[in-house]
Design an enzyme around this catalytic site. Structure first.
Site, PDB file in Angstrom:
ATOM      1  N   TYR A   1       0.837  -1.205   0.000  1.00 16.44           N
ATOM      2  CA  TYR A   1       0.000   0.000   0.000  1.00 16.44           C
ATOM      3  C   TYR A   1       0.873   1.257   0.000  1.00 16.44           C
ATOM      4  CZ  TYR A   1      -4.419  -2.466   0.980  1.00 16.44           C
ATOM      5  OH  TYR A   1      -5.537  -3.258   0.915  1.00 16.44           O
TER       6      TYR A   1
ATOM      7  N   LEU B   1     -18.909  -0.502  -0.478  1.00 14.80           N
ATOM      8  CA  LEU B   1     -19.679   0.462  -1.280  1.00 14.80           C
ATOM      9  C   LEU B   1     -19.207   0.456  -2.736  1.00 14.80           C
ATOM     10  CD1 LEU B   1     -19.832   3.462   1.233  1.00 14.80           C
ATOM     11  CD2 LEU B   1     -21.547   1.674   0.839  1.00 14.80           C
TER      12      LEU B   1
END
Length: 328
Positions: A53, A213
């Protein structure tokens, strides 16, 4: 904060897992530190990251940022249940990716250095490695466990049969095996309901949904685009599928308006209420996003609303586990 056990273990984690993909990339370092502190204050003790990341700047940047935050003291590391991942390439050199014993052990040691900690609570395989035998993987994980460098092993983006293969191999070694699986799961993407989640439940593996989402697609994306306020939802995963699902998303946002609910909170609440789901991985950029996710924990969804959502976003295979969904 609502908490749960991580799979069949005695480890207690918050049902909201704070994903760190945005930190330091879509936030400043100061804002990231403030968000992490507020998350602990709100009872979010489960933190998720990965060794690569921050790749937009350099691989490992996010772990470096977390390590700097932990180094401020105040019990930050002791309060947190820290999960990171291994699999993705950390350089262009051979053996610097995948799930070979060499890479698992080297990657863990590099993560410990960047995170400025002595142990990782959950070391997760970011993807299945089709070239790595389970005997090799479990041998490496056992070495790290015996050395006190990791406490548990998890997976991410596995199929149901991968969970079964991993657990049966671990069982032969009299080991705990996998305790958690992170999978893509939301109203738009429901294929894990067929095999992955039933397998996880059968083996006592906790399931945390990432991108609940769908990259902001279910967070009011049409309204945000109209207002010019779309940030994360204006690119990436949401934009890839928006044209295909535009009519459905418009109906979803209208339904949210009629129910008096924010689209993001309804989308999170739906995933949190699904059978077999331990929690969700959220990626807030602001404290407001974090508090909105916390409100979703309190929502009790009306059965009629759930039926409307099923009609709007039909489950794969009639919503049952494979192959029972279609067996006579």
């Amino acid at each position: 904060m609502h908490r749960t056990r991580l799979g069949r273990t005695a480890l207690e984690v918050s049902r909201l897992c704070l994903g760190t993909l945005n930190l330091g990339v879509n936030t400043t370092k100061e804002d990231a530190f403030g968000l992490l502190d507020r998350a602990l204050d709100e009872g979010v003790n489960y933190l998720d990251t990965a060794n690569h990341y921050g790749w937009q700047v350099y691989r490992g940047m996010t772990e470096d940022l977390l390590g700097e935050w932990f180094s401020q003291g105040g019990g930050r590391r002791e309060k947190a249940v820290l999960a990171t991942k291994v699999y993705n390439p950390m350089s262009d050199w051979p053996n610097d990716s995948g799930l070979s014993a060499r890479h698992i052990i080297a990657s863990c040691e590099d993560s410990l250095r960047r995170l400025r900690t002595d142990w990782i609570d959950v070391l997760q395989m970011h993807h299945v490695d089709r070239n790595a035998p389970w005997e090799e993987i479990w041998q490496a994980m056992e070495v790290l466990t015996f050395q006190g460098k990791i406490r548990y092993v998890g997976s991410s983006n596995f199929a149901g049969w991968h969970l079964a293969a991993a657990q049966e191999s671990a069982r032969q070694r009299n080991r705990l095996g996998l305790v958690s699986e992170q999978c893509l799961y939301n109203l738009v993407t429901r294929h894990v309901e067929m095999e992955l989640i039933p397998a996880a439940v059968a083996y006592g593996i906790g399931v945390f949904a990432w991108s609940p989402l769908h990259g902001g697609l279910l967070g009011g994306v049409l309204r945000k685009l109209e207002e010019g306020s779309a940030v994360k939802s204006g690119r990436g995963r949401a934009m890839v599928v928006l044209d295909r699902h535009r009519e459905m998303i418009a109906r979803y946002e209208k339904l949210c308006d009629e129910a008096g609910l924010h689209p993001a909170e309804l989308g999170l609440a739906w995933v949190l209420a699904r059978p077999g789901v331990s929690g969700v991985v959220i990626g807030p950029r602001t404290v407001g996003h974090l508090l909105g996710a916390k409100r979703a924990l309190e929502l009790e969804l009306d059965p009629d609303l759930l039926k409307e959502l099923d009609a709007m976003f039909p489950p794969v295979g009639n919503g049952g586990p494979a192959p029972e969904a279609w067996a006579w």
